[in-house]
Write a protein that holds these residues in place. Sequence first.
Motif, PDB file in Angstrom:
ATOM      1  N   UNK A 290       8.193   4.950  -0.028  1.00  0.00           N
ATOM      2  CA  UNK A 290       9.186   5.297   0.197  1.00  0.00           C
ATOM      3  C   UNK A 290       9.682   4.768  -1.627  1.00  0.00           C
ATOM      4  N   UNK A 291      10.771   5.956  -2.214  1.00  0.00           N
ATOM      5  CA  UNK A 291      11.620   6.175  -3.432  1.00  0.00           C
ATOM      6  C   UNK A 291      12.296   4.582  -2.531  1.00  0.00           C
ATOM      7  N   UNK A 292      12.059   4.210  -4.491  1.00  0.00           N
ATOM      8  CA  UNK A 292      12.316   3.184  -5.509  1.00  0.00           C
ATOM      9  C   UNK A 292      14.294   2.270  -5.192  1.00  0.00           C
ATOM     10  N   UNK A 293      14.382   1.837  -4.373  1.00  0.00           N
ATOM     11  CA  UNK A 293      16.124   1.669  -5.078  1.00  0.00           C
ATOM     12  C   UNK A 293      16.561   0.457  -6.067  1.00  0.00           C
ATOM     13  N   UNK A 294      17.534   0.059  -6.722  1.00  0.00           N
ATOM     14  CA  UNK A 294      17.890  -0.615  -7.588  1.00  0.00           C
ATOM     15  C   UNK A 294      17.777  -2.220  -7.303  1.00  0.00           C
ATOM     16  N   UNK A 295      17.083  -2.879  -8.609  1.00  0.00           N
ATOM     17  CA  UNK A 295      16.829  -4.292  -8.064  1.00  0.00           C
ATOM     18  C   UNK A 295      15.053  -4.207  -8.884  1.00  0.00           C
ATOM     19  N   UNK A 296      15.048  -5.285  -8.025  1.00  0.00           N
ATOM     20  CA  UNK A 296      13.118  -5.933  -8.420  1.00  0.00           C
ATOM     21  C   UNK A 296      12.483  -5.038  -6.396  1.00  0.00           C
ATOM     22  N   UNK A 297      11.075  -5.046  -7.076  1.00  0.00           N
ATOM     23  CA  UNK A 297      10.397  -4.469  -5.889  1.00  0.00           C
ATOM     24  C   UNK A 297       8.811  -4.685  -6.662  1.00  0.00           C
ATOM     25  N   UNK A 298       8.022  -4.553  -5.859  1.00  0.00           N
ATOM     26  CA  UNK A 298       6.250  -4.377  -6.017  1.00  0.00           C
ATOM     27  C   UNK A 298       5.763  -4.181  -5.264  1.00  0.00           C
ATOM     28  N   UNK A 299       4.428  -3.533  -6.035  1.00  0.00           N
ATOM     29  CA  UNK A 299       2.958  -3.647  -4.815  1.00  0.00           C
ATOM     30  C   UNK A 299       2.042  -4.701  -5.666  1.00  0.00           C
ATOM     31  N   UNK A 300       1.621  -4.956  -4.055  1.00  0.00           N
ATOM     32  CA  UNK A 300       1.050  -6.360  -3.821  1.00  0.00           C
ATOM     33  C   UNK A 300       0.321  -5.598  -3.597  1.00  0.00           C
ATOM     34  N   UNK A 301      -1.547  -6.066  -4.336  1.00  0.00           N
ATOM     35  CA  UNK A 301      -2.614  -5.199  -3.843  1.00  0.00           C
ATOM     36  C   UNK A 301      -4.127  -5.783  -4.148  1.00  0.00           C
ATOM     37  N   UNK A 302      -4.559  -6.366  -2.127  1.00  0.00           N
ATOM     38  CA  UNK A 302      -4.973  -7.845  -2.416  1.00  0.00           C
ATOM     39  C   UNK A 302      -6.975  -7.020  -1.588  1.00  0.00           C
ATOM     40  N   UNK A 303      -8.208  -8.484  -1.410  1.00  0.00           N
ATOM     41  CA  UNK A 303      -8.755  -7.334  -1.816  1.00  0.00           C
ATOM     42  C   UNK A 303     -10.035  -8.740  -1.228  1.00  0.00           C
ATOM     43  N   UNK A 304     -10.567  -9.255   0.351  1.00  0.00           N
ATOM     44  CA  UNK A 304     -11.603 -10.658   0.665  1.00  0.00           C
ATOM     45  C   UNK A 304     -12.455 -10.218  -0.086  1.00  0.00           C
ATOM     46  N   UNK A 305     -12.723 -11.334  -0.191  1.00  0.00           N
ATOM     47  CA  UNK A 305     -14.009 -11.715  -0.355  1.00  0.00           C
ATOM     48  C   UNK A 305     -14.726 -12.216   0.202  1.00  0.00           C
ATOM     49  N   UNK A 306     -16.109 -11.183   0.770  1.00  0.00           N
ATOM     50  CA  UNK A 306     -16.619 -11.559   2.768  1.00  0.00           C
ATOM     51  C   UNK A 306     -17.590 -12.705   2.552  1.00  0.00           C
ATOM     52  N   UNK A 307     -17.667 -13.246   1.071  1.00  0.00           N
ATOM     53  CA  UNK A 307     -18.950 -14.263   0.985  1.00  0.00           C
ATOM     54  C   UNK A 307     -17.909 -15.454   1.144  1.00  0.00           C
ATOM     55  N   UNK A 308     -16.743 -15.737   0.808  1.00  0.00           N
ATOM     56  CA  UNK A 308     -15.740 -16.753   0.469  1.00  0.00           C
ATOM     57  C   UNK A 308     -14.872 -16.750   1.519  1.00  0.00           C
ATOM     58  N   UNK A 309     -14.001 -15.103   1.430  1.00  0.00           N
ATOM     59  CA  UNK A 309     -12.910 -15.041   2.533  1.00  0.00           C
ATOM     60  C   UNK A 309     -11.474 -15.364   1.764  1.00  0.00           C
ATOM     61  N   UNK A 310     -11.889 -16.020   0.452  1.00  0.00           N
ATOM     62  CA  UNK A 310     -10.815 -15.712  -0.507  1.00  0.00           C
ATOM     63  C   UNK A 310     -10.507 -14.431  -0.630  1.00  0.00           C
ATOM     64  N   UNK A 311      -8.554 -14.024  -0.746  1.00  0.00           N
ATOM     65  CA  UNK A 311      -8.625 -12.921  -1.418  1.00  0.00           C
ATOM     66  C   UNK A 311      -8.717 -12.609  -2.965  1.00  0.00           C
ATOM     67  N   UNK A 312      -8.199 -12.011  -3.555  1.00  0.00           N
ATOM     68  CA  UNK A 312      -8.505 -11.587  -4.713  1.00  0.00           C
ATOM     69  C   UNK A 312      -6.802 -10.877  -4.937  1.00  0.00           C
ATOM     70  N   UNK A 313      -6.128 -11.299  -6.065  1.00  0.00           N
ATOM     71  CA  UNK A 313      -4.782 -10.545  -6.275  1.00  0.00           C
ATOM     72  C   UNK A 313      -4.487 -10.230  -6.689  1.00  0.00           C
ATOM     73  N   UNK A 314      -3.429  -8.868  -6.939  1.00  0.00           N
ATOM     74  CA  UNK A 314      -2.808  -8.198  -8.207  1.00  0.00           C
ATOM     75  C   UNK A 314      -1.623  -7.580  -8.252  1.00  0.00           C
TER      76      UNK A 314
END
Length: 331
Positions: A290-314
Amino acid sequence: MILQYHHVDEATPASTSTTPARFAEHMAYLQEHEFTVMALPELLDALKDGRSLPEKTVAITFDDGYDSIYREAFPVLKKHGYPFTVFLNTAPMEAKGFLSWAQVQEMIDSGASMANHTVNHPHLVRKREDESEEQWQVRIRSELKDAQREIVKHTGQDYPILAYPYGEFDARVKGLVESLGFIGVGQHSGAVGRNSDWLALPRFPMGGNYAAMDSFATKVNTLPLPLEQVKRLDREGKALSDAVVRAGERPQLILQLASKSLAQALQCYQQGKALPGKVEGASVHVRAEQALTPGRSRFNCTARDEKTGRYYWYSEPWLVSSKEGQWVHEE
């Protein structure tokens, strides 16, 4: 992980508030699950020096200097023996609802550190009407330098760490911050690692719904996404110098990861909705649906580590002007 709080109160705006009861739960969780809580300056020094850290390490920060930090959060932190950092905007100090310098000193005596959040909490990227580039530079430099001078004067502490007001920055602001020898800290999510951008370090905001315990537990256990390169593109595929775009834009993000398997596991979101991605080897390519609207927005990117269950996050923060290049709520 760096945690970010504003108000610790029940009678303040919900989006930037954590109730005292919930804050106490957060701190109890850290103790129960044997987290190492480090002072932010110490944590950043260790990362910059390449020193190893305990597996689960957290720094606790507060923005703006509200008096609820002293009334509600400080007793809990003192009970646990946890250090913390307050980013002060110095103009409202001593005013109703804000900390006094005497309260600041009492917290420093128990292990707190004070850092820079400017004098007046302005939108740093925005020029005033009829303000030249040179005038903007002078004004923003004064915001940082005058705040730092006040903090040193009243506390004796001189940590060159700036929390961007509203979490807003662009390439111009980052360049100015770097020229003054500061580390820059934002409000976009993610864990901090040795390869993080030292002019745009992420923090996990803990206000409103983001303070829920299940969300808290996930976030304090995250890992920094091992990135080799980040590219930002406009809708036509032209490179962007930073994450500032105009309304109506559908920016693209290309993340070059350390491994193909991690790229395959990565999922990116915009406002809670999954973004379709194209994976080529260890590279992930996503664009706003979707086209961004004025203000602040973000993309959150995650991947689950299968061994520990913890998430990599950017998290990639986007700062969106009007279609004409003007800002909402211009100063």
